[in-house]
Design a protein around this motif. Sequence first.
Motif, short mmCIF file in Angstrom:
data_model
loop_
_atom_site.label_atom_id
_atom_site.label_comp_id
_atom_site.label_asym_id
_atom_site.label_seq_id
_atom_site.Cartn_x
_atom_site.Cartn_y
_atom_site.Cartn_z
N PRO A 169 -2.50 -7.67 -5.97
CA PRO A 169 -3.95 -7.67 -6.14
C PRO A 169 -4.46 -6.49 -6.97
CG PRO A 169 -3.38 -6.93 -3.95
CD PRO A 169 -2.10 -7.38 -4.58
N TYR A 170 -3.61 -5.47 -7.14
CA TYR A 170 -4.10 -4.29 -7.86
C TYR A 170 -2.95 -3.50 -8.47
CZ TYR A 170 -2.65 -1.52 -3.79
OH TYR A 170 -1.91 -0.94 -2.78
N LEU A 171 -3.30 -2.67 -9.46
CA LEU A 171 -2.40 -1.68 -10.04
C LEU A 171 -2.83 -0.31 -9.54
CD1 LEU A 171 -2.39 -2.76 -13.80
CD2 LEU A 171 -0.72 -3.39 -12.04
N PRO A 200 -12.56 -1.35 -9.43
CA PRO A 200 -11.64 -0.40 -8.79
C PRO A 200 -10.71 -1.07 -7.79
CG PRO A 200 -13.86 -0.20 -7.89
CD PRO A 200 -13.97 -1.10 -9.08
N GLU A 201 -11.08 -2.29 -7.37
CA GLU A 201 -10.20 -3.01 -6.45
C GLU A 201 -8.99 -3.60 -7.18
OE1 GLU A 201 -12.63 -6.26 -8.31
OE2 GLU A 201 -12.91 -4.16 -7.76
N LYS A 202 -9.03 -3.63 -8.52
CA LYS A 202 -7.92 -4.18 -9.30
C LYS A 202 -7.12 -3.12 -10.05
CE LYS A 202 -9.94 -8.76 -10.13
NZ LYS A 202 -10.30 -9.77 -11.18
N LEU A 232 -5.00 -7.49 -18.19
CA LEU A 232 -4.91 -7.01 -16.82
C LEU A 232 -4.70 -8.16 -15.85
CD1 LEU A 232 -5.21 -4.91 -14.53
CD2 LEU A 232 -7.69 -5.22 -14.72
N GLU A 233 -5.47 -9.22 -16.01
CA GLU A 233 -5.33 -10.37 -15.12
C GLU A 233 -3.94 -10.99 -15.23
OE1 GLU A 233 -7.35 -11.18 -12.83
OE2 GLU A 233 -9.03 -9.90 -13.41
N HIS A 234 -3.42 -11.03 -16.46
CA HIS A 234 -2.07 -11.58 -16.66
C HIS A 234 -1.04 -10.72 -15.94
CE1 HIS A 234 1.33 -13.47 -18.69
NE2 HIS A 234 1.77 -12.26 -18.99
N SER A 235 -1.14 -9.40 -16.06
CA SER A 235 -0.18 -8.52 -15.40
C SER A 235 -0.26 -8.65 -13.88
CB SER A 235 -0.42 -7.07 -15.82
OG SER A 235 -0.01 -6.86 -17.15
N LEU A 236 -1.47 -8.71 -13.35
CA LEU A 236 -1.62 -8.87 -11.90
C LEU A 236 -0.97 -10.16 -11.43
CD1 LEU A 236 -5.32 -7.68 -11.41
CD2 LEU A 236 -3.24 -6.41 -10.85
N LYS A 237 -1.14 -11.23 -12.21
CA LYS A 237 -0.54 -12.52 -11.85
C LYS A 237 0.98 -12.44 -11.93
CE LYS A 237 -0.66 -17.45 -12.95
NZ LYS A 237 -1.26 -18.51 -13.82
N GLN A 238 1.50 -11.84 -13.01
CA GLN A 238 2.96 -11.73 -13.16
C GLN A 238 3.56 -10.90 -12.04
OE1 GLN A 238 3.69 -14.26 -15.46
NE2 GLN A 238 5.20 -12.83 -16.26
N GLU A 295 0.81 -1.22 0.00
CA GLU A 295 0.00 0.00 0.00
C GLU A 295 0.84 1.27 0.00
OE1 GLU A 295 0.12 -1.58 4.29
OE2 GLU A 295 -0.14 -2.38 2.26
N GLN A 296 2.16 1.12 0.23
CA GLN A 296 3.04 2.29 0.20
C GLN A 296 3.68 2.49 -1.18
OE1 GLN A 296 5.94 2.28 3.36
NE2 GLN A 296 4.44 1.76 4.93
N ILE A 297 3.39 1.60 -2.12
CA ILE A 297 4.05 1.62 -3.42
C ILE A 297 3.07 2.01 -4.52
CG2 ILE A 297 5.31 0.23 -5.12
CD1 ILE A 297 6.08 -1.63 -2.75
N PHE A 298 3.50 2.93 -5.38
CA PHE A 298 2.71 3.29 -6.56
C PHE A 298 3.24 2.47 -7.73
CE2 PHE A 298 1.06 5.55 -10.12
CZ PHE A 298 -0.11 6.16 -9.68
#
Length: 280
Positions: A85-87, A125-127, A75-81, A55-58
């Motif tokens: 949990p979110y960008l 918005p959670e992702k 998007l799902e692929h990037s989140l997995k890589q 939560e401290q990282i952008f």
Amino acid sequence: MPTLGLGTWRSKPGEVEHAVEFALRNGYRNIDTATAYENEAEVGEGIKKSGVPREQIFLTTKLNNPDMGHPKEALEHSLKQLDTPYLNIGLMHWPAPMTIEGGPDKSIDWLDTWHEMERLYKAHPEKIKAIGVSNFSVEYLSRLLANSQVVPAVNQIELHPSCPQEEVVDFCVGKGIAITGYSPLGSEGAPLLKNPTVVKIAEKYNVMPGTVLISMHANQPNVSVLPKSVTNERILANASIIDIVPADIAELNEIVKTAPFRACHPKWAGWGNLGFTESI
């Protein structure tokens, strides 16, 4: 978005993980990557090893050109890589749909892809906390704004004294779009670090030339900067931001008249009138 971030474009495999970990352990809180860089997994490992709470990282990544027909899956692929949990923000890397083979995919309109990104942003918005664009000219931004509900939070562009892109910067400022500048040092092989004007101003402030190039943009409102490095010393040095008086900024802005240079000018960039010219 923190003003200073770590860029990871062209960082070699095996080096990115350490660079991200070291940067975060030493105060950086803004990390930029892209699916096209093929290092999202390493970036994710560096984030985990740093011990800095997520939560401290952008964190930013970008939709790859061949993935513009299916941004949700991308998007799902990037989140997995990235193992996150979110960008904090997802960007359209270029307004240029392309095939896997590297040619233009004229069956896809980049504006339709943006509309899909808008839907993802509103529905999840959670992702994905925000959406934006990268490498957009005024022409492309104008079309987007005239046909969209969501104003891009950011336009990430190449930005340094040899490639100031004043028209794009001024347009974005007027529309409330933040600017993120990549390759602030002119990227690999660029002569900016040895440019006489840059060297002279660096000597005046008793800093390295790179500090001058990063600081000239970091001092502007609504501008963030992404210097790239994989060495500890340079990562630390790049974090030193100084105040530069307007007269020196004006002198740096004159460099483009005698030393124009563009680091990111892929062969396909002229397709679809993306705003590139052969003179830069």
